[in-house]
Design an enzyme around this catalytic site. Structure first.
Site, PDB file in Angstrom:
ATOM      1  N   ASP A  23       0.352   2.570   3.925  1.00  0.00           N
ATOM      2  CA  ASP A  23       1.353   1.619   4.464  1.00  0.00           C
ATOM      3  C   ASP A  23       1.753   1.841   5.920  1.00  0.00           C
ATOM      4  O   ASP A  23       2.941   1.703   6.269  1.00  0.00           O
ATOM      5  CB  ASP A  23       2.621   1.647   3.590  1.00  0.00           C
ATOM      6  CG  ASP A  23       2.371   1.227   2.164  1.00  0.00           C
ATOM      7  OD1 ASP A  23       1.222   0.894   1.830  1.00  0.00           O
ATOM      8  OD2 ASP A  23       3.322   1.240   1.365  1.00  0.00           O
ATOM      9  N   LYS A 128      -1.110  -3.718  -2.108  1.00  0.00           N
ATOM     10  CA  LYS A 128      -0.376  -3.286  -3.302  1.00  0.00           C
ATOM     11  C   LYS A 128       0.996  -3.961  -3.338  1.00  0.00           C
ATOM     12  O   LYS A 128       1.688  -4.014  -2.334  1.00  0.00           O
ATOM     13  CB  LYS A 128      -0.246  -1.754  -3.317  1.00  0.00           C
ATOM     14  CG  LYS A 128       0.519  -1.152  -2.158  1.00  0.00           C
ATOM     15  CD  LYS A 128       0.385   0.366  -2.195  1.00  0.00           C
ATOM     16  CE  LYS A 128       1.278   1.079  -1.213  1.00  0.00           C
ATOM     17  NZ  LYS A 128       2.705   0.872  -1.339  1.00  0.00           N
ATOM     18  N   CYS A 161       6.541   5.535  -0.935  1.00  0.00           N
ATOM     19  CA  CYS A 161       5.178   5.143  -1.310  1.00  0.00           C
ATOM     20  C   CYS A 161       4.197   6.317  -1.332  1.00  0.00           C
ATOM     21  O   CYS A 161       3.262   6.324  -2.139  1.00  0.00           O
ATOM     22  CB  CYS A 161       4.697   4.021  -0.411  1.00  0.00           C
ATOM     23  SG  CYS A 161       5.617   2.497  -0.729  1.00  0.00           S
TER      24      CYS A 161
END
Ligand code: C5J
Length: 229
Positions: A23, A128, A161
């Site tokens: 990310d 995701k 995450c």
């Protein structure tokens, strides 16, 4: 190849290891993005860019598999759980217009990966909808098909995450090595604790080491390859 790490050395089996970058998206890292709009100090995440660049470059030079992830949703938000949308009671919600396009929506500028770490052709990008990179994605299938059993994990944020993905990976049988200076959190104390939780109790979720240790191991691997030719 042994890599100095906590809680003990990590045995990097290079061809069966992948670099998983979580990310590193514009909305989380760039000044003027969604993260900063919420009042976060993006410099806490931006300090990870240079070490990620160095590690990515060494990993690519050694011919290793690189996988990138992005957190975000379909433009019709059909995959956005209502609970996630309203959590935080923010005035600006996922899917609303933000400083870099619709917040956390695939295809919007803010959802994309920062230019410094942009995926190269052929490197899989996992979109995701959740915090963990295994939830509702084909990551596990891609790793299995490539014979990967080890993950070298970097990205943001350490306690959200990155931690969620490492825990998911651990339960699926992967050995995770988390790179301390290549992960970041808006909250330094959560970053520190997030890393400590991974390596605690004999490496309950995995191992932790700085990027220099992996780059040095990659150089040793390259040297051995050179000597064998
Ligand atoms: C990530 C988040 N990537 N903090 N997302 O950690 O919401």
């Amino acid at each position: 190849m042994l890599v100095e790490a906590k809680p003990y050395e990590y045995s990097l089996a290079f061809p069966t290891a992948a670099l998983l970058i979580i990310d590193m998206q514009r909305d989380f890292l760039e000044p003027g993005g969604f993260g900063e709009m919420l009042g976060n100090d993006v410099s806490q995440l931006r300090r990870t860019i240079a070490p990620n660049k160095a590690l990515l470059s060494a990993w690519r030079a050694a011919g290793g598999l690189v996988i990138h992830t992005r957190e975000g949703h379909r433009s019709d938000l059909a995959d956005l759980p209502p609970a996630k949308k309203i959590r935080g009671r923010s005035a600006t919600l996922i899917g609303d217009p933000g400083p870099m396009g619709r917040i956390l929506v695939r295809g919007e500028p803010g959802h994309d990966i920062i230019p410094e770490l942009y995926p190269a052709a052929g490197e899989p990008v996992i979109d995701k909808p959740g915090k963990g990179a295994f939830f509702a994605t084909d990551l596990h299938a891609i790793l299995q098909n490539r014979g990967i059993s080890q993950l070298v994990v970097t990205g943001v944020t350490t306690e959200v995450c990155v931690n969620t993905t490492v825990r998911e990976a651990n339960d699926r049988g992967y050995d995770c090595l988390v790179i301390s200076d290549c992960c970041g959190s808006y909250f330094p104390e959560f970053h520190d604790m997030g890393l400590r939780m991974i390596a605690a109790q004999g490496g309950i979720f995995g191992w932790v080491t700085p990027s220099a240790a992996v780059i040095e191991a990659l150089a040793r691997i390259e040297m051995m390859k050179g000597a064998a030719q």
